[in-house]
Each structure stands twice: as structure tokens, then as C-alpha cells.
Design a protein around this motif. Structure first.
Motif, mmCIF file in Angstrom:
data_model
loop_
_atom_site.group_PDB
_atom_site.id
_atom_site.type_symbol
_atom_site.label_atom_id
_atom_site.label_comp_id
_atom_site.label_asym_id
_atom_site.label_seq_id
_atom_site.Cartn_x
_atom_site.Cartn_y
_atom_site.Cartn_z
ATOM 1 N N HIS A 34 20.487 74.102 65.158
ATOM 2 C CA HIS A 34 21.755 74.224 64.439
ATOM 3 C C HIS A 34 21.654 73.451 63.136
ATOM 4 O O HIS A 34 20.696 72.701 62.902
ATOM 5 N N THR A 35 22.657 73.628 62.314
ATOM 6 C CA THR A 35 22.720 72.899 61.054
ATOM 7 C C THR A 35 24.171 72.694 60.681
ATOM 8 O O THR A 35 25.072 73.001 61.463
ATOM 9 N N GLN A 51 18.428 75.224 55.768
ATOM 10 C CA GLN A 51 19.541 75.312 56.702
ATOM 11 C C GLN A 51 19.687 76.719 57.263
ATOM 12 O O GLN A 51 19.891 76.918 58.458
ATOM 13 N N ASN A 52 19.601 77.722 56.369
ATOM 14 C CA ASN A 52 19.817 79.099 56.792
ATOM 15 C C ASN A 52 18.663 79.655 57.618
ATOM 16 O O ASN A 52 18.866 80.486 58.502
ATOM 17 N N GLU A 54 15.963 77.723 59.240
ATOM 18 C CA GLU A 54 15.375 76.937 60.318
ATOM 19 C C GLU A 54 16.399 76.159 61.133
ATOM 20 O O GLU A 54 16.379 76.181 62.357
ATOM 21 N N GLY A 55 17.276 75.452 60.459
ATOM 22 C CA GLY A 55 18.185 74.578 61.170
ATOM 23 C C GLY A 55 17.484 73.303 61.603
ATOM 24 O O GLY A 55 16.347 73.021 61.242
ATOM 25 N N SER A 88 27.962 75.561 61.294
ATOM 26 C CA SER A 88 26.540 75.828 61.465
ATOM 27 C C SER A 88 26.271 77.262 61.013
ATOM 28 O O SER A 88 27.058 78.169 61.304
ATOM 29 N N THR A 90 22.937 78.786 61.226
ATOM 30 C CA THR A 90 21.676 79.351 61.715
ATOM 31 C C THR A 90 21.909 80.690 62.409
ATOM 32 O O THR A 90 21.087 81.595 62.319
#
Length: 244
Positions: A34-35, A51-52, A54-55, A88, A90
Motif C-alpha cells: 500500500h501507499t 507510489q502508483n 510499487e507501493g 492508497s 496501489t
């Protein structure tokens, strides 16, 4: 905390001012990557891409930094603070249905004191997320089906799928969101956040309360509003009673 009990599944609410630099230390306590993304703020390109794509892996910690541009804050004729959301990204739909989102406010410079509290006429703030939670599209769907629907053979049955669509306010259904209390004569600001998929557009009616609705600096007074974004409403509490 009496002022935050209403948040339910939403994350903590906070305030920033235009031109602030915001540092967030994010630790993933879940079982999937998550991110956290602060909407309308500016981050480094590598950070946004990471962020988009891998998280943050489960159990890992990462520090993110954003800048608050003027475009993210209130315009000349807007209220002192405007609503924004963080979430989040992801897997946006599944993350949203798992409750991985929250609200924050971007304010004009000089609106907040040293502790981050508003100096203006505001006496109370509420962040509310009107969402149709689709438990079929959640990270926890398989776990929940196995635990609570053990005899269910076909999880794609239309009636079963429909039964897992929950109309909620801050994750609470059947008007069970606690702490949404105002006092006579107070000035209350509601930060409304709309999340979820295409079936999650929910009209909102504030029974008995006049709502001062700001659209591009034009003030209108109404009791029914429809949201599909983050926005701020000012409610003048003129009627003593219980409303839902």
C-alpha cells in the motif's frame, strides 16, 4: 477523542496551509503493498511513480514529502479551508473498499495557530465519506467469505453480490456513525469526501439544517447536495433537535 470519534474507518484528519511542506512517515501494517497519496499536493516525480507502481511492502516504512501549492488551497472567494483527501493508490478500488483513505484541509496562510487549529469562526469540523462499500472488491473479500459465508458455493451469484454492497458513512451503516453532534448557535464545517466506484455517488440531505454551499465563490443555501469529490460545507445550527 470526542472530536475524532466520528471518523470511523477514515484515517486521522489534519490541516495544512498554502506553501507548507508536508512530511509523512508511512508504515504499512497491512498484508498487501500500500501507499499514501495526498491529493492536489505536489510531490517529486519519482515518488509519485513509485507510489502508483510499487507501493510500500508489508511491514516496511517510508517517508514522503509534499509541497502545498496555491492551487491546492482556497481561491479568493472560497472559505478559509477547503477539503482534500488522501488514500492508497496501489489498487484504488480495492484500497478504497478496504477503508484506506482519509481527509485533510488546506487553509489560507494565517488561518491556523501553532498547534494546527483554526483561528476563524469555526467551532467544529466533521469529515464524512459517503460511500457504497463493495465488499466483493476488497482485499479482505476471500477472507470474509471464508469466515462468514462458509456455505456459500457461488460468490458470483447476483443476489449475493448485491448483498455485499453497503451504503455507509465513514464505514458505518444504518446511521450508526457516532459523534456527529452540534450545538445551537455553533458554526460547523463539514468536509465531504466521495470515494468508491461508479455505484458510489450518494446524494446527501441535511434535514432541518441550512447549508451554506460554496461553488467557485458563489454562496447558495440548500439542504440537498450531491457529491462526487472533496468539498467543504458550512452548516448553521439553527434547529435544536435530533436529525439524521
Amino acid at each position: 477523542d470526542e472530536r475524532s470519534i466520528h471518523l470511523g474507518t477514515l484515517g486521522p484528519m489534519f490541516h495544512v496551509e498554502v506553501n507548507d511542506e508536508v512530511e509523512v512517515v508511512f508504515k504499512n501494517m497491512a498484508d498487501e503493498p500500500h501507499t499514501i497519496t495526498l491529493r492536489n499536493l505536489m510531490g517529486e516525480c519519482f515518488m509519485v511513480r513509485e507510489q502508483n507502481e510499487e507501493g510500500v511492502a508489508p511491514g516496511q516504512r517510508k517517508t514522503y514529502t509534499w509541497y502545498v501549492p496555491e492551487s491546492a488551497g482556497p481561491a479568493a472567494r472560497d472559505p478559509n479551508c477547503v477539503a482534500r483527501s488522501y488514500e492508497s493508490t496501489t489498487n484504488p478500488i480495492m484500497d478504497s473498499n478496504a477503508g484506506l483513505l482519509g481527509a485533510f484541509a488546506v487553509c489560507r496562510q494565517g488561518t491556523l495557530d501553532e498547534d494546527g487549529n483554526r483561528r476563524d469562526d469555526n467551532t467544529r469540523e466533521f469529515a464524512v465519506n459517503f460511500q457504497t462499500i463493495d465488499e466483493n472488491e476488497s482485499h479482505h473479500s476471500r477472507e470474509n467469505f471464508k469466515k462468514f459465508a462458509r456455505r456459500r458455493k457461488d460468490v458470483n451469484d447476483p443476489e449475493f453480490v448485491e448483498s455485499n454492497m453497503m451504503h455507509a458513512v465513514n464505514g458505518k451503516i444504518f446511521f450508526n456513525t457516532p459523534g456527529l453532534n452540534m450545538t445551537v448557535g455553533s458554526c460547523t464545517y463539514w468536509y465531504s469526501v466521495q470515494s468508491g466506484g461508479e455505484d458510489s455517488l450518494n446524494p446527501q440531505k441535511y434535514h432541518g439544517h441550512p447549508v451554506m454551499y460554496n461553488t467557485n465563490g458563489l454562496i447558495s443555501r440548500r439542504s440537498v447536495v450531491v457529491s462526487g469529490r472533496s468539498e467543504e460545507r458550512r452548516v448553521g445550527k439553527e434547529c435544536r433537535s435530533r436529525w439524521s
